[in-house]
Design an enzyme around this catalytic site. Structure first.
Site, PDB file in Angstrom:
ATOM      1  N   HIS A 192      -5.285  -3.874   5.483  1.00  0.00           N
ATOM      2  CA  HIS A 192      -4.976  -4.100   4.069  1.00  0.00           C
ATOM      3  C   HIS A 192      -6.209  -4.601   3.329  1.00  0.00           C
ATOM      4  O   HIS A 192      -6.245  -5.724   2.832  1.00  0.00           O
ATOM      5  CB  HIS A 192      -3.804  -5.085   3.924  1.00  0.00           C
ATOM      6  CG  HIS A 192      -3.451  -5.345   2.490  1.00  0.00           C
ATOM      7  ND1 HIS A 192      -2.929  -4.373   1.663  1.00  0.00           N
ATOM      8  CD2 HIS A 192      -3.598  -6.456   1.724  1.00  0.00           C
ATOM      9  CE1 HIS A 192      -2.769  -4.880   0.456  1.00  0.00           C
ATOM     10  NE2 HIS A 192      -3.163  -6.144   0.459  1.00  0.00           N
ATOM     11  N   ASP A 219       0.839  -1.212   0.000  1.00  0.00           N
ATOM     12  CA  ASP A 219       0.000   0.000   0.000  1.00  0.00           C
ATOM     13  C   ASP A 219       0.867   1.252   0.000  1.00  0.00           C
ATOM     14  O   ASP A 219       0.533   2.259  -0.644  1.00  0.00           O
ATOM     15  CB  ASP A 219      -0.944  -0.017   1.209  1.00  0.00           C
ATOM     16  CG  ASP A 219      -1.860  -1.228   1.190  1.00  0.00           C
ATOM     17  OD1 ASP A 219      -2.409  -1.533   0.112  1.00  0.00           O
ATOM     18  OD2 ASP A 219      -2.005  -1.891   2.235  1.00  0.00           O
TER      19      ASP A 219
HETATM   20  N1  NAI Z   1      -0.309  -8.575   1.562  1.00  0.00           N
HETATM   21  C1  NAI Z   1      -0.436  -8.107   0.340  1.00  0.00           C
HETATM   22  O1  NAI Z   1      -0.263  -6.903   0.087  1.00  0.00           O
HETATM   23  C2  NAI Z   1      -0.757  -9.028  -0.789  1.00  0.00           C
HETATM   24  C3  NAI Z   1      -1.205 -10.301  -0.540  1.00  0.00           C
HETATM   25  N2  NAI Z   1      -1.476 -11.166  -1.565  1.00  0.00           N
HETATM   26  C4  NAI Z   1      -1.937 -12.500  -1.205  1.00  0.00           C
HETATM   27  O2  NAI Z   1      -0.851 -13.420  -1.296  1.00  0.00           O
HETATM   28  C5  NAI Z   1      -1.366 -14.753  -1.459  1.00  0.00           C
HETATM   29  C6  NAI Z   1      -0.585 -15.479  -2.560  1.00  0.00           C
HETATM   30  O3  NAI Z   1      -0.794 -14.875  -3.796  1.00  0.00           O
HETATM   31  P1  NAI Z   1      -0.122 -15.489  -5.140  1.00  0.00           P
HETATM   32  O4  NAI Z   1       1.302 -15.769  -4.898  1.00  0.00           O
HETATM   33  O5  NAI Z   1      -0.515 -14.606  -6.245  1.00  0.00           O
HETATM   34  O6  NAI Z   1      -0.916 -16.871  -5.245  1.00  0.00           O
HETATM   35  P2  NAI Z   1      -0.442 -18.209  -6.028  1.00  0.00           P
HETATM   36  O7  NAI Z   1      -1.624 -19.093  -6.103  1.00  0.00           O
HETATM   37  O8  NAI Z   1       0.253 -17.847  -7.275  1.00  0.00           O
HETATM   38  O9  NAI Z   1       0.627 -18.826  -5.030  1.00  0.00           O
HETATM   39  C7  NAI Z   1       0.284 -19.335  -3.771  1.00  0.00           C
HETATM   40  C8  NAI Z   1       1.167 -20.523  -3.498  1.00  0.00           C
HETATM   41  O10 NAI Z   1       0.796 -21.024  -2.224  1.00  0.00           O
HETATM   42  C9  NAI Z   1       0.983 -22.425  -2.310  1.00  0.00           C
HETATM   43  N3  NAI Z   1       0.293 -23.122  -1.232  1.00  0.00           N
HETATM   44  C10 NAI Z   1      -1.015 -23.435  -1.110  1.00  0.00           C
HETATM   45  N4  NAI Z   1      -1.219 -24.110   0.014  1.00  0.00           N
HETATM   46  C11 NAI Z   1      -0.024 -24.238   0.626  1.00  0.00           C
HETATM   47  C12 NAI Z   1       0.405 -24.844   1.807  1.00  0.00           C
HETATM   48  N5  NAI Z   1      -0.440 -25.486   2.633  1.00  0.00           N
HETATM   49  N6  NAI Z   1       1.705 -24.788   2.127  1.00  0.00           N
HETATM   50  C13 NAI Z   1       2.573 -24.140   1.318  1.00  0.00           C
HETATM   51  N7  NAI Z   1       2.229 -23.538   0.171  1.00  0.00           N
HETATM   52  C14 NAI Z   1       0.935 -23.600  -0.166  1.00  0.00           C
HETATM   53  C15 NAI Z   1       0.460 -22.807  -3.684  1.00  0.00           C
HETATM   54  O11 NAI Z   1       0.922 -24.085  -4.091  1.00  0.00           O
HETATM   55  C16 NAI Z   1       1.002 -21.656  -4.516  1.00  0.00           C
HETATM   56  O12 NAI Z   1       2.270 -21.991  -5.079  1.00  0.00           O
HETATM   57  C17 NAI Z   1      -2.855 -14.567  -1.767  1.00  0.00           C
HETATM   58  O13 NAI Z   1      -3.622 -14.859  -0.619  1.00  0.00           O
HETATM   59  C18 NAI Z   1      -2.973 -13.099  -2.121  1.00  0.00           C
HETATM   60  O14 NAI Z   1      -4.246 -12.581  -1.879  1.00  0.00           O
HETATM   61  C19 NAI Z   1      -1.308 -10.798  -2.861  1.00  0.00           C
HETATM   62  C20 NAI Z   1      -0.843  -9.530  -3.168  1.00  0.00           C
HETATM   63  C21 NAI Z   1      -0.586  -8.535  -2.162  1.00  0.00           C
HETATM   64  O1  OAA Z   2      -5.875  -7.361  -4.225  1.00  0.00           O
HETATM   65  C1  OAA Z   2      -5.524  -8.513  -3.874  1.00  0.00           C
HETATM   66  O2  OAA Z   2      -6.287  -9.457  -3.741  1.00  0.00           O
HETATM   67  C2  OAA Z   2      -4.083  -8.718  -3.579  1.00  0.00           C
HETATM   68  C3  OAA Z   2      -3.635  -7.663  -2.667  1.00  0.00           C
HETATM   69  O3  OAA Z   2      -3.809  -7.734  -1.472  1.00  0.00           O
HETATM   70  C4  OAA Z   2      -3.135  -6.432  -3.260  1.00  0.00           C
HETATM   71  O4  OAA Z   2      -2.762  -6.398  -4.433  1.00  0.00           O
HETATM   72  O5  OAA Z   2      -3.111  -5.438  -2.524  1.00  0.00           O
END
Ligand code: NAI
Ligand code: OAA
Length: 347
Positions: free
Chosen positions: A197, A173
């Protein structure tokens, strides 16, 4: 009635931390390292001179990711782990960063991810409690607002909760705010974003950025809306293929590398973190700038000077954030009760 607690400098000082005085021996574990965020985040951490040992865990893909990264001639080592070797992945970790879980698709809120991601993150934090209870845990998985309280309850039940060592990562953010506001004013800016967030819980404090005073109120309002909806902008552009990954890898890397530097003895490391604090009445977790040190979060810096409009934004969102915190707390206590354990309180 204002929701502010004015004396908001909370100090977390850990008694059980293992302090290190150099950057040369820092192990970082990435849980969810095979995913859209996990892979580029692992690449950036492999390039960091401050990370000596990078341990990558996922339910799939990590042998390939670690083999690939191991060909980069940077000083740190990298290992890949699948289910069965999570204990080895975690053992000796100073920082555990968690991007494991499901991302959103268009039309979904972050809260819609709660059911599946709470179960995933709970399982992973149970393992952290068993194998590296002194590590700083950085939660990226959504919904951050509710999953960090889930982690707290797991750690409390396991007798190793240390508020200095549990953070939600909200730095994306701040990255978005710096980019969008910087483009609007034509300068490099450093924007403070507080709260949580998701949606209205994201509160950019633009009054603290001097260059913003040159902008009209309608322009400022539009910037606040864009910062709050930055995630939706990417979800919509990716059109079903997930949410922000590359910008999040950047944000997660900057956050984790700063935590590592602070653990290694660097002073004056200040980063925003979603941490347990009493900055806003009713919200036991809130993202604010924090000073990190050898023990993790050593000082919660508070909000600083804010405008009446910003006070209004915080007043308006505090009920929403409080209920999202409570959702995570209640879910974890119920899950623990089913397993016969004890959390930090009654449901
Ligand atoms: N805090 C923030 O600002 C942000 C948070 N996110 C969040 O981050 C998370 C991941 O997003 P992406 O990488 O795009 O998703 P993705 O689906 O590409 O990757 C997630 C990974 O987690 C793995 N996974 C699932 N269950 C698991 C387990 N029990 N143990 C270990 N690994 C496991 C999957 O195999 C996958 O490789 C989402 O919940 C998303 O909303 C995304 C963007 C910003
Ligand atoms: O928007 C989403 O779901 C992933 C996230 O948290 C971000 O990009 O800030």
């Amino acid at each position: 009635q204002s929701t502010f607690v004015q004396s908001s400098k909370t100090t977390h000082l850990s008694s059980s931390s293992v302090n290190k005085n150099n950057f040369e021996n820092m192990k970082v574990a990435v849980l969810g390292a095979g995913g859209g965020i996990g892979q580029p985040l692992s690449l950036l951490l492999k390039l960091s001179p401050h990370v000596s040992n990078l341990a990558l865990y996922d339910i799939r893909g990590t042998p390939g990711v670690s083999s690939d990264l191991s060909h980069i001639p940077s000083p740190g080592t990298v290992t890949g782990h699948l289910p069965g070797t999570l204990p080895e992945c975690l053992a000796g970790s100073d920082v555990v960063v968690i991007p494991a879980g499901v991302p959103r698709k268009p039309g979904m809120s972050r809260d819609d991810l709660f059911g599946i991601n709470a179960a995933i993150v709970k399982g992973l934090v149970e393992a952290v409690a068993s194998h590296c209870p002194g590590a700083v845990i950085c939660v990226i998985s959504n919904p951050v607002n509710s999953l960090v309280p889930v982690c707290k309850e797991v750690l409390v039940r396991r007798g190793c909760y240390n508020p200095s060592k549990l953070c939600g990562v909200t730095y994306l953010d701040v990255c978005r705010a710096n980019t969008f506001v910087g483009e609007a004013v034509g300068a490099n800016v450093s924007v403070n974003v507080v709260g949580g967030h998701s949606g209205t819980t994201i509160v950019p404090l633009l009054s603290q950025t001097p260059d913003v005073s040159s902008l009209s109120q309608s322009k400022i309002d539009a910037l606040v809306e864009r910062i709050r909806n930055g995630g939706d902008e990417v979800v919509s552009a990716k059109d079903g293929a997930g949410s922000a990954t590359l910008s999040m890898a950047h944000a997660g890397f900057v956050f984790v590398e700063n935590v590592v530097k602070a653990l290694g003895g660097e002073e004056d490391v200040v980063m925003p973190a979603y941490t347990e604090c009493d900055v806003v009445k009713g919200c036991s977790f809130f993202a604010v700038p924090c000073r990190f040190g050898k023990s993790g979060v050593e000082e919660v810096m508070g909000l600083g000077k804010i405008s009446e409009g910003e006070k209004g934004m915080i007043d308006d969102m505090s009920g929403t954030l409080a209920s999202q915190i409570e959702k995570g707390r209640k879910w974890a206590i119920e899950a623990s009760a089913k397993e016969g354990g004890q959390g930090s309180g009654k449901i």
